[in-house]
Design an enzyme around this catalytic site. Structure first.
Site, mmCIF file in Angstrom:
data_model
loop_
_atom_site.group_PDB
_atom_site.id
_atom_site.type_symbol
_atom_site.label_atom_id
_atom_site.label_comp_id
_atom_site.label_asym_id
_atom_site.label_seq_id
_atom_site.Cartn_x
_atom_site.Cartn_y
_atom_site.Cartn_z
ATOM 1 N NE ARG A 151 -2.631 0.871 3.486
ATOM 2 C CZ ARG A 151 -2.636 2.067 4.103
ATOM 3 N NH1 ARG A 151 -3.168 3.115 3.505
ATOM 4 N NH2 ARG A 151 -2.125 2.192 5.308
ATOM 5 C CE LYS A 152 6.342 0.573 3.154
ATOM 6 N NZ LYS A 152 7.732 0.133 3.423
ATOM 7 C CB THR A 153 0.196 3.509 -3.811
ATOM 8 O OG1 THR A 153 -0.825 3.620 -2.805
ATOM 9 C CG2 THR A 153 0.340 2.041 -4.197
#
Length: 311
Positions: A151-153
């Protein structure tokens, strides 16, 4: 094979899931409208120069990569009254310099959409390319489990980045905080224990939402499984430690076949092979989408007859 060379990235890893456009929410069109408004908030000075004459532009792929982001590119130009004809399929790997698509419409509108469309396509294709390359590496090493992103977007751009992962053939992992309950160290410290955190999560998530717990040791993994976690993330273990811990946990909890083990933390193209073991169900990494090299594209309009005569 060089692990970092996308030219070694063939189409034999392409996965055919059907048209991924059908996954997209209706609000993605409004998002693209906002991007166009951001890029031209007042006067379109360059557009005034070229005018409304109908033109045909060619999209070139200038660096090797996997084509991804087709629906976003299409929608940019659809909103501007232009049409796109693709000469490649989404998910296809191409070598430079490749004619990828033809875009038709008023010259002003082609240039109005150019940068928004190219930036989106370049970023999405870069993620798909890196995803496909890492998938190829782990499959060649014999790993048959799940390779996933994280989820490191980028805020505001998650839809494009997650879409690129899917085109690249990897699992996009949870989309947002509502997709799955992931209990990390801060959740556990705040609640007091892994057991308390898992029980609280289950009380509100019910049977329909999976619970994942990030752990730093086998003892923490045991507590998470005993408390009812669905997925246990072995975070930041070294390559030998991950294999030992995973095998031990699988043996000890053989009766809990529904529990998945995930390996995460610092995995890259260069070291992922060292972490591969069949006791790990999921390998997750942000290296397939965070700080990834873009695939370079350019959109070229033809020279006008007047400029040719002047030369």
């Amino acid at each position: 094979m060089s692990k970092s060379d996308p030219h070694q990235h063939p189409n034999d890893m392409a996965l055919d899931y059907g048209d991924l456009t059908h996954l997209l929410p209706t609000n993605y069109k409004q998002t693209i409208r906002n991007w166009l408004e951001e890029d031209c908030p007042s006067f379109d000075y360059g557009g005034f120069v070229v005018g409304e004459e109908e033109s045909v532009a060619t999209l070139y792929g200038k660096t090797a990569g996997v084509l991804a982001g087709v629906p976003f590119f299409n929608e940019v130009f659809a909103q501007l009254g232009c049409s796109v004809e693709w000469h490649l399929h989404e998910g296809e790997f191409f070598e430079p310099v490749k004619q990828v698509a033809t875009v038709r419409g008023p010259a002003r509108k082609l240039l109005l959409g150019e940068r928004v469309a190219l930036n989106t396509l370049a970023r999405c294709s870069g993620i798909a390319t890196r995803s496909r390359l890492m998938l190829r590496i782990v499959r060649k090493a014999g790993y048959q489990g799940i390779l996933a992103g994280t989820r490191k977007t980028t805020p505001g751009f998650r839809l494009v980045e997650k879409y690129g992962m899917l085109v690249g053939g990897v699992d996009a992992h949870r989309y947002d905080l509502s997709s799955m309950i992931m209990l990390k160290d801060n959740h556990i410290w705040s609640k007091g224990s892994i057991t308390k955190a898992v029980h609280a999560a289950r009380a509100v998530g019910g049977f329909a939402v999976k619970i994942e717990v990030e752990v730093q040791s086998e003892a923490e993994a045991d507590e998470a499984i005993a408390a009812g976690a669905d997925i246990v993330m072995l975070d930041n273990f070294d390559s030998d430690g991950i294999k030992i811990a995973a095998k031990s946990l699988k043996n000890r909890w053989a009766g809990k076949s529904h529990v998945l083990l995930e390996c995460s933390g610092g995995l890259t193209l260069d070291n992922v092979e060292n972490y591969i073991c069949q006791d790990i169900d999921i390998i997750s990494t942000s290296s397939i989408h965070q700080s990834v090299q873009h695939v370079d594209f350019s959109l070229k309009l033809p020279r006008s007859s007047s400029s040719t005569q002047q030369e």
